[in-house]
Enzyme design. Structure first.
Site, PDB file in Angstrom:
ATOM      1  N   TRP B 325       0.843  -1.205   0.000  1.00 49.05           N
ATOM      2  CA  TRP B 325       0.000   0.000   0.000  1.00 49.05           C
ATOM      3  C   TRP B 325       0.876   1.252   0.000  1.00 49.05           C
ATOM      4  O   TRP B 325       0.540   2.255  -0.626  1.00 49.05           O
ATOM      5  CB  TRP B 325      -0.908  -0.002   1.238  1.00 49.05           C
ATOM      6  N   HIS B 326       2.027   1.153   0.681  1.00 52.14           N
ATOM      7  CA  HIS B 326       2.891   2.336   0.765  1.00 52.14           C
ATOM      8  C   HIS B 326       3.522   2.709  -0.565  1.00 52.14           C
ATOM      9  O   HIS B 326       3.858   3.862  -0.794  1.00 52.14           O
ATOM     10  CB  HIS B 326       3.994   2.126   1.811  1.00 52.14           C
ATOM     11  N   GLY B 327       3.695   1.741  -1.431  1.00 48.55           N
ATOM     12  CA  GLY B 327       4.296   2.085  -2.715  1.00 48.55           C
ATOM     13  C   GLY B 327       4.355   0.884  -3.628  1.00 48.55           C
ATOM     14  O   GLY B 327       4.471  -0.258  -3.170  1.00 48.55           O
TER      15      GLY B 327
END
Lengths: 370, 490
Positions: B325-327
């Site tokens: 989700w962060h990247g």
């Protein structure tokens, strides 16, 4: 303490302190953007030309009542012009303002000259057409100098935010006010603002080619070259930077006289430059001569056939930066309409220039006593 | 518009505040809310107006779907479970398309040696955040845990500018009642005072601390090809501090800005680097994300109710999803997997009933987090390896000149003195920063604790003014420079 008082005090104290440095810049106004400089000592000028020039425009072209009707534009090639000498040569009680920039790129110069001409005060422009104009893909930003477009913005807010809220200007304002400046960055002599010859003579840079060894190095670099006039004369080079940033300005201000000159680079340069570039350098003279026949307010000057200048490396500190007496010579010629290029003479001019290039096989260093 | 920008602090925030309360003062409650939504959308569009239709349509779609699932407004005859699944798939597809498409394409290209062209889409701002917020809303609507919300309140829940672009990931249950509460329509000086106080802390954290560390972190990660032991540690620690102060500073500013409008955002950070184990860390770091992960992924996957093995797996997979989700990159997945492993090991350790010395526990946790951040920050696998090699001494130890004289006898074990070119950090300054910051992080109350115990006094006033002034000086005066003076370099 009540919350309401806390909020009020926080905002009032913060904003009041925050504005003080900006106020100092506004009051002292080191580059004289809004008003004349306030200082305990003599007035000073900033040697960061890109910054100082807008101040000079505002001071001398906008606010001053004196007849600053002439400006000198251009790059390092024109930095050794002295306004005082121009004023003397013009001999019409008019004043001259120098607005040159080291490495001034077409877009930078365009931004600058637009600001100067929109004041309506300028009648004559003296301007060099340096190498940057000859190529279409030239970077419009000199990597050594960050052009401060915000200072040239018509939006006072943008301009003010950049100038007043700027830590360097805060420091400069305090220094200028006290008169204790960094003399590498400031000067009191407007006539010699950005005049670099003195410094380079002091640093013996012009003596570089005095030695046999260095002269030999230059000679070794000379390429065998037989430039053909017919070969490039028919070529149709495109000079988009000149069209966009010079011709457009000339057309926009038909009442202003533009005196544009080609800096006389050393002949050594034309014998070492890449062959494909050489055509571009030669053809531009024809291009501009044609333009001058179309535009009433344009005069074009060339000095490439002054062989005492271009063939003697004594006059140069590198491929093309020349001594100030050559600037004086160019100045005299421009003011007296000598050495002008036009449709009638450009062909023979270029043939002579090419002859000289082709015949230039050895460099010489001949000291000239002035 | 960033919270630490001139236009936000001096124009947008004061203007929005005044107009909002002016409208409320004229008893135009609906108008004031509509204005706040409009202002938030303006705030959103400031970067790129192209994605405005995206957030608007996402909002409208989820609102209608939510109401259908809830059954309050629209009665639909389709299976609600199917509707929910479609809703979640559509939300995730949107996120997938904009955020992950290129990641998948480049991996397919790599695996199959194909030449599928990358989409090179600009990531719509805040999409990761509003997607999660709205998925939570849909799930709760399906569970009939949502009430009949007014569209304007819903729009405000999604777009309210303080939380819009970087969280906290707000939950409708904590936001909607606040937007509807009449008490929140009056100017509240207590909230404004606290808001300004915490905003100034956040601003200082971001502008002065995080941005200072950012310079060192960027140098090590992006500019140097080779880092010795100290340089590598300086780089990784710089990033560890930068990230915390950047993100928590941003959240403090969000909390502060929201408070001006009498809205309390959930806390997102609670001194995470004080954590004594990795579970503790995730209860303190990006709390609203952990909350979402727990409630909408971990528990629906069965949590630890389906046996130990499944519990471990769930824990691990949630961490990997969080990483992704962060990247959209393998380094983020690795980072997530590292945390997943750590969480699993920690649970196992706990189940065995072992105890650990507190200092040792802190030391291990902090260093694990620090090393894991290397993957989080690295653009490529090679960058991470570059830093880790240095950190584990594989590139040798290079000492500052001054120390090198003292430790001269160490030269035979690869400890050398700085040569001119490798002198990349100003160690004296850097070390002072590290000591101060570590001390601050471990010993001081965090901004949320300070906020809760806020009491306007001369001391607090001076502190707020000083933090605000230093930060604003940085923002206003330090950005504009006269370029370095180069003596006529043609």
């Amino acid at each position: 303490m009540k919350n309401k008082l806390f909020v009020k005090l926080t905002l009032i104290i913060t904003l009041s302190i925050l504005i003080i440095p900006a106020l100092i810049v506004f009051i002292v106004d080191p580059i004289q953007l809004y008003h004349d400089q306030i200082s305990l000592k003599k007035e000073k000028f900033f040697q960061q030309q890109r910054h100082q020039n807008i101040g000079l425009i505002n001071k001398f072209l906008k606010r001053s009542d004196e007849k600053y009707n002439n400006i000198i534009m251009g790059t390092s090639m024109s930095e050794n012009f002295r306004p005082s000498k121009f004023e003397k040569a013009l001999n019409n009680n008019e004043k001259v303002l120098k607005l040159t920039m080291s490495g001034g790129r077409p877009l930078e110069q365009y931004t600058l000259i637009e600001k100067a001409l929109e004041t309506g005060k300028v009648k004559k422009v003296f301007w060099d057409l340096h190498t940057y104009y000859l190529y279409s893909k030239i970077s419009q930003k000199d990597k050594n100098h960050d052009f401060p477009y915000k200072l040239y913005s018509d939006n006072l807010f943008t301009q003010g935010l950049f100038y007043l809220f700027n830590r360097d200007y805060v420091k400069n304002s305090i220094d200028v006010y006290k008169g204790k400046v960094n003399w590498g960055e400031w000067t009191e002599n407007l006539d010699k603002l950005n005049f670099w010859e003195d410094k380079d003579i002091k640093r013996k840079i012009f003596r570089k080619y005095h030695s046999e060894k260095n002269l030999k190095k230059l000679n070794d670099k000379i390429l065998n070259r037989e430039v053909s006039f017919d070969e490039f004369w028919q070529k149709n080079y495109n000079y988009s930077n000149i069209e966009k940033y010079v011709i457009n300005v000339i057309k926009k201000y038909p009442d202003v006289e533009f005196n544009i000159y080609f800096p006389p680079y050393s002949t050594w340069f034309y014998r070492t430059v890449k062959y494909q570039d050489l055509g571009r350098f030669l053809y531009v003279r024809k291009f501009m001569a044609e333009k001058s026949s179309q535009l009433q307010n344009l005069k074009v000057f060339g000095f490439d056939n002054e062989y005492d200048i271009v063939n003697n490396i004594y006059n140069y500190k590198d491929y093309g930066h020349f001594r100030s007496y050559i600037n004086d010579f160019i100045m005299e010629n421009m003011i007296n309409d000598r050495n002008q290029l036009n449709l009638a003479n450009v062909e023979s001019y270029l043939k002579n220039m090419i002859d000289n290039i082709n015949n230039y096989d050895e460099i010489y260093f001949k000291e000239i006593k002035k | 518009m960033l919270f630490n920008s001139i236009e936000f602090i001096f124009v947008f925030l004061p203007f929005t505040f005044f107009v909002y309360f002016l409208l409320l003062n004229k008893r135009l409650v609906v108008g004031s809310k509509a204005f706040l939504v409009f202002a938030s959308l303006f705030f959103y569009s400031w970067w790129n107006i192209v994605y405005l239709p995206l957030i608007l349509s996402s909002m409208l779609f989820n609102y209608v779907l939510g109401n259908s699932l809830n059954g309050s407004k629209y009665n639909v005859k389709v299976s609600k479970k199917l509707l929910l699944v479609i809703g979640i798939i559509l939300n995730l597809s949107l996120l997938g398309y904009f955020k992950y498409a290129d990641f998948f394409i480049s991996n397919i290209n790599f695996a199959l040696s194909s030449q599928i062209e990358l989409l090179k889409l600009a990531l719509p701002l805040a999409i990761s955040f509003f997607t999660f917020q709205q998925i939570a809303y849909l799930v709760d609507s399906y569970r009939k845990e949502t009430k009949e919300y007014d569209f304007l309140n819903y729009a405000l829940f999604v777009t309210f500018f303080p939380q819009l672009i970087a969280g906290p990931i707000v939950h409708h249950k904590e936001m909607m009642p606040q937007f509807a509460n009449v008490k929140n329509k009056l100017i509240n000086y207590k909230n404004i005072a606290v808001g300004i106080f915490i905003f100034s802390i956040g601003l200082f954290k971001k502008v002065v601390i995080a941005d200072t560390f950012a310079v060192w972190a960027t140098k090590g990660f992006d500019k140097l090809d080779y880092l010795s032991f100290f340089e590598a540690w300086a780089t990784s620690l710089s990033y560890t501090f930068q990230l915390y102060f950047d993100f928590s500073g941003y959240c403090d500013m969000a909390i502060g800005a929201a408070l001006l409008f009498n809205i309390r955002l959930p806390i997102n950070f609670n001194s995470p680097y004080k954590a004594l184990d990795i579970q503790d860390f995730w209860r303190r770091w990006h709390i609203t994300l952990s909350r979402f992960m727990r409630d909408y992924i971990y528990i629906p996957l069965g949590g630890n109710r389906l046996g130990k093995g499944r519990g471990y797996f769930n824990l691990f997979i949630v961490a990997v999803i969080s990483g992704f989700w962060h990247g959209a990159g393998w380094t983020f997945i690795i980072w997530g997997a590292m945390h997943g492993f750590a969480l699993v090991i920690h649970r196992f350790w706990k189940e065995l009933g072992f105890e650990m010395n507190k200092i040792l526990a802190w030391f291990i946790t902090f260093n694990f987090v620090n090393i894991a951040w290397v993957f989080f920050r690295a653009k490529e696998w090679e960058d991470a390896v570059k830093i880790l090699k240095g950190m584990f001494g594989l590139n040798g130890v290079v000492l500052n000149d001054r120390f090198a004289i003292i430790f001269n006898y160490l030269t035979n074990i690869k400890v050398t003195s700085f040569v001119e070119k490798s002198y990349k950090f100003n160690f004296d300054i850097t070390i002072i920063w590290y000591i101060l910051i570590t001390f601050y992080i471990l010993k001081f109350k965090n901004s949320v604790e300070l906020k809760d115990s806020f009491n306007p006094s001369l001391k607090i006033l001076s502190g707020t003014v000083i933090l605000m002034l230093i930060s604003l000086f940085y923002i206003l005066y330090m950005q504009n420079r006269v370029s370095e003076f180069l003596y006529f370099d043609f």
